[in-house]
Design a protein around this motif. Structure first.
Motif, PDB file in Angstrom:
ATOM      1  N   SER A 269       0.809  -1.345   0.033  1.00 23.66           N
ATOM      2  CA  SER A 269      -0.111   0.007  -0.117  1.00 23.66           C
ATOM      3  C   SER A 269       0.980   1.374   0.132  1.00 23.66           C
ATOM      4  CB  SER A 269      -0.941   0.116   1.324  1.00 23.66           C
ATOM      5  OG  SER A 269      -0.133   0.088   2.409  1.00 23.66           O
ATOM      6  N   ALA A 270       0.290   2.371  -0.654  1.00 27.58           N
ATOM      7  CA  ALA A 270       1.169   3.509  -0.555  1.00 27.58           C
ATOM      8  C   ALA A 270       1.489   4.089   0.953  1.00 27.58           C
ATOM      9  CB  ALA A 270       0.259   4.485  -1.504  1.00 27.58           C
ATOM     10  N   THR A 271       2.764   4.653   1.000  1.00 29.33           N
ATOM     11  CA  THR A 271       3.008   5.004   2.315  1.00 29.33           C
ATOM     12  C   THR A 271       3.923   6.102   2.242  1.00 29.33           C
ATOM     13  OG1 THR A 271       4.075   4.380   4.441  1.00 29.33           O
ATOM     14  CG2 THR A 271       4.893   3.494   2.470  1.00 29.33           C
ATOM     15  N   ALA A 272       4.231   7.185   3.339  1.00 28.13           N
ATOM     16  CA  ALA A 272       5.154   8.019   3.511  1.00 28.13           C
ATOM     17  C   ALA A 272       6.121   7.889   4.559  1.00 28.13           C
ATOM     18  CB  ALA A 272       4.463   9.257   3.369  1.00 28.13           C
ATOM     19  N   VAL A 273       5.968   6.831   5.373  1.00 26.81           N
ATOM     20  CA  VAL A 273       6.456   6.416   6.566  1.00 26.81           C
ATOM     21  C   VAL A 273       7.883   6.034   6.106  1.00 26.81           C
ATOM     22  CG1 VAL A 273       6.489   5.043   8.645  1.00 26.81           C
ATOM     23  CG2 VAL A 273       4.274   5.817   7.655  1.00 26.81           C
ATOM     24  N   THR A 274       8.876   6.517   6.674  1.00 29.37           N
ATOM     25  CA  THR A 274      10.259   6.458   6.211  1.00 29.37           C
ATOM     26  C   THR A 274      10.756   4.890   6.515  1.00 29.37           C
ATOM     27  OG1 THR A 274      10.928   8.515   7.106  1.00 29.37           O
ATOM     28  CG2 THR A 274      12.707   6.959   6.955  1.00 29.37           C
ATOM     29  N   GLN A 275      10.457   4.498   7.713  1.00 28.58           N
ATOM     30  CA  GLN A 275      10.996   2.899   7.965  1.00 28.58           C
ATOM     31  C   GLN A 275      10.106   1.967   6.974  1.00 28.58           C
ATOM     32  OE1 GLN A 275       9.286   4.905  10.061  1.00 28.58           O
ATOM     33  NE2 GLN A 275       7.975   3.753  11.466  1.00 28.58           N
ATOM     34  N   GLU A 276       9.053   2.219   6.553  1.00 31.56           N
ATOM     35  CA  GLU A 276       8.185   1.472   5.769  1.00 31.56           C
ATOM     36  C   GLU A 276       8.866   1.516   4.286  1.00 31.56           C
ATOM     37  OE1 GLU A 276       4.070   2.447   6.100  1.00 31.56           O
ATOM     38  OE2 GLU A 276       4.055   1.619   8.019  1.00 31.56           O
ATOM     39  N   LEU A 277       9.653   2.505   3.917  1.00 29.00           N
ATOM     40  CA  LEU A 277      10.034   2.737   2.634  1.00 29.00           C
ATOM     41  C   LEU A 277      11.718   2.164   2.664  1.00 29.00           C
ATOM     42  CD1 LEU A 277       8.599   6.222   1.898  1.00 29.00           C
ATOM     43  CD2 LEU A 277       8.363   4.369   0.659  1.00 29.00           C
ATOM     44  N   ILE A 278      12.332   2.502   3.758  1.00 28.34           N
ATOM     45  CA  ILE A 278      13.571   2.019   3.817  1.00 28.34           C
ATOM     46  C   ILE A 278      13.672   0.344   3.755  1.00 28.34           C
ATOM     47  CG2 ILE A 278      15.501   1.840   5.584  1.00 28.34           C
ATOM     48  CD1 ILE A 278      15.264   4.544   6.478  1.00 28.34           C
ATOM     49  N   LYS A 279      12.711  -0.183   4.456  1.00 25.28           N
ATOM     50  CA  LYS A 279      13.134  -1.834   4.520  1.00 25.28           C
ATOM     51  C   LYS A 279      12.982  -2.411   3.228  1.00 25.28           C
ATOM     52  CE  LYS A 279      11.008  -5.708   7.145  1.00 25.28           C
ATOM     53  NZ  LYS A 279      10.298  -6.387   7.865  1.00 25.28           N
ATOM     54  N   PRO A 280      12.115  -2.138   2.190  1.00 27.26           N
ATOM     55  CA  PRO A 280      12.202  -2.534   0.847  1.00 27.26           C
ATOM     56  C   PRO A 280      13.292  -2.207  -0.012  1.00 27.26           C
ATOM     57  CG  PRO A 280      10.349  -1.273   0.872  1.00 27.26           C
ATOM     58  CD  PRO A 280      10.935  -1.191   2.406  1.00 27.26           C
ATOM     59  N   ALA A 281      13.821  -0.946   0.133  1.00 23.72           N
ATOM     60  CA  ALA A 281      14.708  -0.142  -0.335  1.00 23.72           C
ATOM     61  C   ALA A 281      16.314  -1.126  -0.167  1.00 23.72           C
ATOM     62  CB  ALA A 281      14.820   1.310  -0.038  1.00 23.72           C
ATOM     63  N   VAL A 282      16.283  -1.278   1.107  1.00 23.94           N
ATOM     64  CA  VAL A 282      17.520  -1.853   1.510  1.00 23.94           C
ATOM     65  C   VAL A 282      17.586  -3.466   0.917  1.00 23.94           C
ATOM     66  CG1 VAL A 282      18.896  -2.660   3.432  1.00 23.94           C
ATOM     67  CG2 VAL A 282      17.996  -0.383   3.533  1.00 23.94           C
ATOM     68  N   LYS A 283      16.394  -4.020   0.977  1.00 26.52           N
ATOM     69  CA  LYS A 283      16.294  -5.238   0.495  1.00 26.52           C
ATOM     70  C   LYS A 283      16.603  -5.558  -1.064  1.00 26.52           C
ATOM     71  CE  LYS A 283      15.096  -9.529   1.712  1.00 26.52           C
ATOM     72  NZ  LYS A 283      15.756 -10.244   2.945  1.00 26.52           N
ATOM     73  N   LEU A 284      16.456  -4.372  -1.819  1.00 29.73           N
ATOM     74  CA  LEU A 284      16.507  -4.318  -3.127  1.00 29.73           C
ATOM     75  C   LEU A 284      18.086  -4.234  -3.520  1.00 29.73           C
ATOM     76  CD1 LEU A 284      13.810  -1.782  -4.450  1.00 29.73           C
ATOM     77  CD2 LEU A 284      13.921  -4.370  -4.837  1.00 29.73           C
TER      78      LEU A 284
END
Length: 376
Positions: A269-284
């Motif tokens: 789902s769309a989000t602007a919460v930093t930790q919810e964006l960092i987690k998938p970004a680092v996984k990539l």
């Protein structure tokens, strides 16, 4: 832009040349002041901000006999209120206005940086004085092609039939350009883009990076920065993309790079919460990183942006959602007031600063109390 600073450093020091790092805080603030001055003169709805240092104004409300005086007033007011030197070109169309502005810059003494093309005779003289490569939207590549057809000036371009322009010069784009040069409006004023459809944060590393942990720290830092920008426009992102750029292995110099490697993921789902964006970004990062390679740049892009108040809520997790919004608001407020990311996520690292180095940056006179300009 011709090359890295370290290569020119001996020559710079030998001749005492002044050098400065990018100062985006100062650029952005002064740009905003200039644009606000323009809005105060013609109204917000009549200003199209084209770039950080350029804008189009609709001045249909000014009578023809007052155009020269009003253009001079715009120039004098901006310079008096902001200290920024500007040039003004006035014409019936955007392309002709750009052309007039270019001529005003080239002939500062004769024109006082103001040119008004309000008659056919003035427009014709300006077209004849402008090389075709200086016309907005052409550039060197197309200029070379046009030169082969004996088209060397903007005036030559207006003599060409529309059918030929459509066939040989970018279809509809070429036709619009030709019409604009002829004084017919084909490129209309646009509303200012307030909310971005994509938000990106990219940086060159100050020194080579060869381990995955450092790459993850950099990506986490850039994601946090992008998330902050996202919240400023009250948005939420559905898609996150990352890229990394390796050094070209066949060259010894760090500044030659190989092809960009990228990937993306779509969030639940769309989000602007930093930790919810960092987690998938680092996984990539784990999908892209290759052991043994040296990396010089990385970046994060957020897309699929929607208003954060349009996100479907979770009936069973409403408390967590509200807490996250409050947390993000608190972090943003503290970092904005205290500066320099006083609060940050551990995944962004604690030993290395992934921001731009800016060691030769001038002072941010208009946005930092401690760096205010002193007059003695």
């Amino acid at each position: 832009m011709a090359g890295p600073y370290f290569q020119a450093k001996p020559l710079i020091e030998k001749h005492g040349i002044a050098t400065f790092s990018s100062n985006y805080n100062l650029y952005g603030d002064l740009s905003w002041r200039v644009m606000e001055t323009l809005r105060s003169l013609v109204g917000s709805h009549n200003v199209e901000v084209y770039s950080v240092d350029e804008a189009f104004l609709d001045i249909d409300m000014v009578t023809p006999d007052q155009l020269q005086a009003f253009a001079a007033e715009i120039k004098d007011t901006v310079e008096q209120w902001t200290g920024i030197k500007v040039s003004v070109g006035v014409a019936p169309t955007k392309v002709l206005a750009k052309l007039a502005n270019g001529l005003a810059k080239k002939n500062k003494v004769a024109t006082n940086c103001v040119i008004v093309l309000d008659t056919k005779e003035k427009i014709d003289r300006a077209l004849r004085a402008t090389p075709v490569e200086d016309v907005w939207g052409i550039g060197r590549r197309y200029a070379g092609k046009l030169n082969q057809f004996a088209i060397h000036t903007a005036w030559d371009l207006t003599r060409i039939e529309m059918a030929w322009m459509k066939k040989h010069f970018g279809g509809v784009t070429g036709v619009r350009l030709a019409k604009e040069l002829s004084g017919k409006v084909a490129i209309h004023m646009r509303d200012e883009l307030v909310n971005k459809k994509m938000i990106a944060t990219t940086r060159m590393f100050g020194q080579p990076v060869a381990d995955i942990h450092s790459i993850k720290e950099a990506i986490a830092t850039y994601t946090a920065r992008a998330a902050e920008k996202l919240r400023r426009q009250n948005g939420a992102a559905k898609v996150i993309s990352i890229f990394i750029v390796p050094k070209e292995q066949s060259h010894n110099t760090y500044f030659r790079h190989g092809p960009t490697i990228s990937t993306y993921t779509t969030l639940p789902s769309a989000t602007a919460v930093t930790q919810e964006l960092i987690k998938p970004a680092v996984k990539l990062v784990e999908q892209l990183f290759e052991e043994g390679k040296i990396y010089k740049k990385a970046g994060v892009m957020l897309s699929g942006i929607v208003p954060d108040d349009s996100i479907q809520g979770n009936l069973f997790d409403s408390k967590s959602t509200n807490k996250n919004r409050l947390l993000m608001g608190m972090i943003d407020n503290i970092n904005f007031s205290m500066r320099d990311d006083v609060l940050k996520f551990a995944s962004t690292g604690t030993k290395r600063d992934w921001k731009m180095r800016q060691e030769l940056r001038s002072k941010r006179h208009t946005t930092r109390w401690e760096e205010l300009y002193e007059v003695r």
